[in-house]
Design an enzyme around this catalytic site. Structure first.
Site: not given
Length: 312
Positions: A178, A206, A209, A230, A232
């Site tokens: 990310t 899918r 976060d 991380g 999510g």
């Protein structure tokens, strides 16, 4: 503190160690992080807003094939690229987010358009793409998003039901791909932005976060601006970005104290791995992570820039 400005950015966290990165790759990552830092610093130094800065920094990272966002996005189960992004203004609490978008060159710009030119916060898939066309944003063919490394990762998984966080050549090694940025401008306002290509071989559309306001991204002038990276699912369940803001606002903790509690205690107890970057309206910066490493950088006006990858 008058006219102080600052920014921080990340390019993902996970199993990132000196043993796994060649010297050439180490240098390439550091150069890309510094380039993005330069973009934000220049903009803020010239009086640009925090919101403009975080968007510009994330665009720089999206345009670089080393990072799992924009051009370097991973392949999903069907061999396509589905991207998520969000952006938030700490002054107004205005936010924009998009999920599952395809062929949009810079998803963070689309999130910015949602913030500025729609009555909504969160758009997804075809509707978000239709809005992007209406706003005149750049689209690219599938080939633009192709990178050899991402394709080979997908080839290892495509016939299985396994999904994989962005990783190095060895499947044992995880990297949460990310990118994100947080900034404080000369006017004292803060902002945050985050963008991702998600998980290799992800199925069922899918969403993690990254585009979820309060989980992967949050900004409030009264507390802090946060951008996460991380696994999510854990960051959504822990409402990580907003939880840090709450610890600052309601318990009176410093940004660093609040972020450490969430990253090193709350997330660890849940089984969540990753990290985040945060900034306060006073210019406090924190970049904690509970993984082996995190591509990260920061720059406070009047000080030297910091670019780092590993734990030490």
């Amino acid at each position: 503190m008058e006219n102080t400005f600052a920014l921080a950015l990340h390019g993902g966290a996970g199993t990132i160690t000196r043993e796994l990165l060649t010297p050439e790759l180490d240098s390439a990552y550091r150069a890309a992080l510094q380039d993005a830092l330069n973009v934000g610093h220049r903009l803020l130094n010239n009086g640009g807003t925090a919101l403009e800065a975080v968007e510009a920094v994330v665009v720089s990272l999206e345009d670089h094939p080393l990072f799992n966002a924009g051009k370097g996005s991973v392949f999903n189960k069907r061999g396509r690229h589905e991207m998520d992004a969000s952006i938030m203004c700490g002054k107004t609490l205005a936010a924009g987010a998009v999920a599952g978008v395809r062929n949009v060159r810079n998803p963070v710009q689309l999130a910015g358009q949602v913030l500025r030119h729609s009555d909504h916060v969160f758009l997804c898939m075809q509707g978000a793409e239709e809005f992007a066309r209406k706003q005149g944003l750049a689209f690219e063919p599938d080939e633009y998003f192709y990178t050899k490394q991402r394709y080979e990762q997908w080839q290892q998984l495509r016939d299985s039901d396994v999904y994989m966080l962005d990783h190095t050549e060895d499947l044992k090694d995880k990297k949460f791909g990310t990118v994100g940025a947080v900034a404080l401008d000369k006017a004292g306002n803060i902002a945050a932005a985050t963008s991702t290509g998600g998980m290799t071989n992800k199925n069922f559309n899918r969403i993690g976060d990254t585009p979820v306001i309060g989980a992967g991204t949050y900004a409030n002038n009264k507390t802090c601006a946060i951008s996460c990276t991380g696994h999510g699912e854990f960051f959504i369940r822990a409402v990580v970005a907003y939880d840090i803001s709450c610890l600052v606002e309601y318990k009176g903790l410093s940004l660093t104290q609040a972020a450490d509690i969430v990253v090193h205690d709350k997330l660890v107890r849940l089984g969540g791995e990753g990290g985040l970057i945060g900034i306060s309206a006073t210019g406090e910066i924190t970049m904690p992570f509970n993984s082996e490493g995190m591509y990260r950088a920061s720059w406070v006006s009047g000080k030297a820039p910091v670019v780092a990858i590993y734990k030490d």
